[in-house]
Design an enzyme around this catalytic site. Sequence first.
Site, PDB file in Angstrom:
ATOM      1  N   ARG A 185       0.827  -1.220   0.000  1.00  0.00           N
ATOM      2  CA  ARG A 185       0.000   0.000   0.000  1.00  0.00           C
ATOM      3  C   ARG A 185       0.852   1.257   0.000  1.00  0.00           C
ATOM      4  O   ARG A 185       1.803   1.363   0.757  1.00  0.00           O
ATOM      5  CB  ARG A 185      -0.908   0.004   1.222  1.00  0.00           C
ATOM      6  CG  ARG A 185      -1.916  -1.104   1.109  1.00  0.00           C
ATOM      7  CD  ARG A 185      -2.819  -1.221   2.273  1.00  0.00           C
ATOM      8  NE  ARG A 185      -3.862  -2.185   1.876  1.00  0.00           N
ATOM      9  CZ  ARG A 185      -5.077  -2.203   2.345  1.00  0.00           C
ATOM     10  NH1 ARG A 185      -5.444  -1.338   3.244  1.00  0.00           N
ATOM     11  NH2 ARG A 185      -5.940  -3.079   1.909  1.00  0.00           N
ATOM     12  N   SER A 195     -24.291 -15.096   9.041  1.00  0.00           N
ATOM     13  CA  SER A 195     -23.559 -13.911   8.609  1.00  0.00           C
ATOM     14  C   SER A 195     -23.504 -13.829   7.081  1.00  0.00           C
ATOM     15  O   SER A 195     -23.175 -14.813   6.414  1.00  0.00           O
ATOM     16  CB  SER A 195     -22.139 -14.008   9.207  1.00  0.00           C
ATOM     17  OG  SER A 195     -21.334 -12.943   8.799  1.00  0.00           O
ATOM     18  N   SER A 236     -20.506  -1.710   0.826  1.00  0.00           N
ATOM     19  CA  SER A 236     -19.670  -0.555   0.491  1.00  0.00           C
ATOM     20  C   SER A 236     -18.961  -0.655  -0.855  1.00  0.00           C
ATOM     21  O   SER A 236     -18.636   0.365  -1.441  1.00  0.00           O
ATOM     22  CB  SER A 236     -18.630  -0.335   1.577  1.00  0.00           C
ATOM     23  OG  SER A 236     -17.740  -1.419   1.625  1.00  0.00           O
ATOM     24  N   THR A 263     -21.598   4.315  11.898  1.00  0.00           N
ATOM     25  CA  THR A 263     -20.387   5.093  12.180  1.00  0.00           C
ATOM     26  C   THR A 263     -20.708   6.581  12.266  1.00  0.00           C
ATOM     27  O   THR A 263     -21.693   7.049  11.688  1.00  0.00           O
ATOM     28  CB  THR A 263     -19.340   4.856  11.074  1.00  0.00           C
ATOM     29  OG1 THR A 263     -18.124   5.513  11.432  1.00  0.00           O
ATOM     30  CG2 THR A 263     -19.799   5.400   9.738  1.00  0.00           C
ATOM     31  N   LYS A 303     -18.521   8.739   8.524  1.00  0.00           N
ATOM     32  CA  LYS A 303     -18.787   8.851   7.083  1.00  0.00           C
ATOM     33  C   LYS A 303     -19.871   9.912   6.840  1.00  0.00           C
ATOM     34  O   LYS A 303     -19.546  11.079   6.675  1.00  0.00           O
ATOM     35  CB  LYS A 303     -19.109   7.476   6.518  1.00  0.00           C
ATOM     36  CG  LYS A 303     -17.916   6.505   6.714  1.00  0.00           C
ATOM     37  CD  LYS A 303     -18.165   5.132   6.158  1.00  0.00           C
ATOM     38  CE  LYS A 303     -17.234   4.076   6.720  1.00  0.00           C
ATOM     39  NZ  LYS A 303     -15.852   4.163   6.302  1.00  0.00           N
ATOM     40  N   THR A 361     -11.339   1.260  27.244  1.00  0.00           N
ATOM     41  CA  THR A 361     -10.707   2.239  26.364  1.00  0.00           C
ATOM     42  C   THR A 361     -11.254   3.627  26.680  1.00  0.00           C
ATOM     43  O   THR A 361     -12.372   3.775  27.173  1.00  0.00           O
ATOM     44  CB  THR A 361     -10.932   1.861  24.873  1.00  0.00           C
ATOM     45  OG1 THR A 361     -10.105   2.681  24.069  1.00  0.00           O
ATOM     46  CG2 THR A 361     -12.380   2.033  24.442  1.00  0.00           C
ATOM     47  N   THR A 362     -10.440   4.626  26.380  1.00  0.00           N
ATOM     48  CA  THR A 362     -10.830   6.003  26.665  1.00  0.00           C
ATOM     49  C   THR A 362     -12.012   6.423  25.792  1.00  0.00           C
ATOM     50  O   THR A 362     -12.089   6.050  24.617  1.00  0.00           O
ATOM     51  CB  THR A 362      -9.617   6.922  26.427  1.00  0.00           C
ATOM     52  OG1 THR A 362      -8.583   6.505  27.327  1.00  0.00           O
ATOM     53  CG2 THR A 362      -9.942   8.380  26.674  1.00  0.00           C
ATOM     54  N   THR A 407      -9.855  -6.623  -0.565  1.00  0.00           N
ATOM     55  CA  THR A 407     -11.054  -5.818  -0.286  1.00  0.00           C
ATOM     56  C   THR A 407     -12.200  -6.234  -1.215  1.00  0.00           C
ATOM     57  O   THR A 407     -13.363  -6.232  -0.823  1.00  0.00           O
ATOM     58  CB  THR A 407     -10.730  -4.315  -0.438  1.00  0.00           C
ATOM     59  OG1 THR A 407      -9.570  -4.039   0.346  1.00  0.00           O
ATOM     60  CG2 THR A 407     -11.860  -3.440   0.030  1.00  0.00           C
TER      61      THR A 407
HETATM   62  N1  PMP Z   1     -18.617  -1.392   8.652  1.00  0.00           N
HETATM   63  C1  PMP Z   1     -18.421  -1.231   7.329  1.00  0.00           C
HETATM   64  C2  PMP Z   1     -19.390  -1.874   6.380  1.00  0.00           C
HETATM   65  C3  PMP Z   1     -17.335  -0.476   6.855  1.00  0.00           C
HETATM   66  O1  PMP Z   1     -17.135  -0.325   5.534  1.00  0.00           O
HETATM   67  C4  PMP Z   1     -16.449   0.126   7.792  1.00  0.00           C
HETATM   68  C5  PMP Z   1     -15.231   0.941   7.382  1.00  0.00           C
HETATM   69  N2  PMP Z   1     -15.184   1.463   6.180  1.00  0.00           N
HETATM   70  C6  PMP Z   1     -16.694  -0.069   9.142  1.00  0.00           C
HETATM   71  C7  PMP Z   1     -17.781  -0.832   9.545  1.00  0.00           C
HETATM   72  C8  PMP Z   1     -15.803   0.558  10.166  1.00  0.00           C
HETATM   73  O2  PMP Z   1     -16.221   1.866  10.416  1.00  0.00           O
HETATM   74  P1  PMP Z   1     -15.182   2.964  10.956  1.00  0.00           P
HETATM   75  O3  PMP Z   1     -14.442   3.478   9.772  1.00  0.00           O
HETATM   76  O4  PMP Z   1     -16.018   3.971  11.652  1.00  0.00           O
HETATM   77  O5  PMP Z   1     -14.264   2.239  11.903  1.00  0.00           O
END
Ligand code: PMP
Length: 412
Positions: A25, A140, A192, A248, A251, A280-281, A366
Amino acid sequence: MGRRMIYDHFFRSAVDTLHDERRYRVFTTLERDVERFPRAIWHSSDGPRDVVVWCTNDYLGMSRHPVTIEAAMRTAQRMGVGAGGTRNIAGTSLPIVELEKSLARIHGKEKALVFTSGYVSNETGIATIAQLLPNCLILSDAQNHNSMIEGVRRSGAEKVIFRHNDLAHLEDLLAAAEPARPKLIVFESVYSMDGDVAPIHAICDLAERYGAMTYIDEVHAAGLYGASGGGYAEEVGALERLDVIEATLAKGFGCIGGYLAASDLIIDAIRSNAHGFIFTTALPPAIAAAAHAAVEHLATSSEERRRHRTQVARTKAVLNAAGLPVKLNPTHIVPVIVGDPELTKRASDMLLMEHGIYVQPINYPTVPRGTERLRITPTPFHSDDLIDGLADGLVAVWQKLGLPLKPQAAAA
Ligand code: PMP
């Protein structure tokens, strides 16, 4: 051989493998600019250059919206930069509590719980839920994101994978399971890489018929779809039918962080059991305030969503008319398929260096081998001129690389 040389040997061989498999990368360093979004300065090895970013997940440009910037600045000045602790120990700031209330509301749920990222919310959320259900069977979708796969894995629960969006396969697997056994169906709303969508209502029908819980990832839909930005489930009127909604803040909402929205009881059980939440914080107050501002803004303003849809439709139409292999879908993701890792990388390099167009190549793992692509994500800020410029750049690169264009364009 010295100690360090022995260990370096393993890391060298890992890096060599990445090169051999064309998976090494190279990051593109950007200097983003609030005023000129989606333009940015690319800090290349030859010096700074102006580019148009075509692969941002800041889908609506909310990272640069005055309401989010103002909320972040004001809150950082009042409350400082860091959260100062975990949620249990001094880190539950007022902005996080307000943010969680807003998130619960837009997703039609009683409660929401914020995590450090969408990745963490999936990983720890799925693992915790499945661990709280004795002898849980997880069903899943085959194209689920890595964060969900890791959550399934970490739960230790038995899992079965159903073919992507294949209701008949999902039903077979549900029917084969012991009826009284707890079951968790884990899937996304908007996928995605292809931009296709899940049959949410049909999955909920199956869940009801076979007594399963539903867990949906709305990472690529929250803020973007639904009259209140409540995601694809809101868009299709399925909010009430889903048990757990994950998404999230990074985005559609332009900040950072992830969350789960569900019933009061489910959130209450997760909050004191999820390791990725407990140890975690907490999210910094300024980020929580910015995300809260974005969520509240998009809950009432449809202007960003409307303009986004218009520019996405235009991008798809213009690229398609130019003969480019656009994979059509009902969402805002515009995949242009190349089908070869080397050519995808070269196309991306040529676009960046010769046309000032930045779109990252998407290669295996990916996406499956043979479907390597450019994943284009127009925002409301990509003007008609920028879209035309993108089409011109792509066509020039396609011709230079000898990639096929659809015939009507060749004649045009
Ligand atoms: N779920 C999906 C379907 C994603 O594509 C992503 C990251 N692109 C995440 C969860 C993770 O989200 P974040 O970038 O907020 O960690």
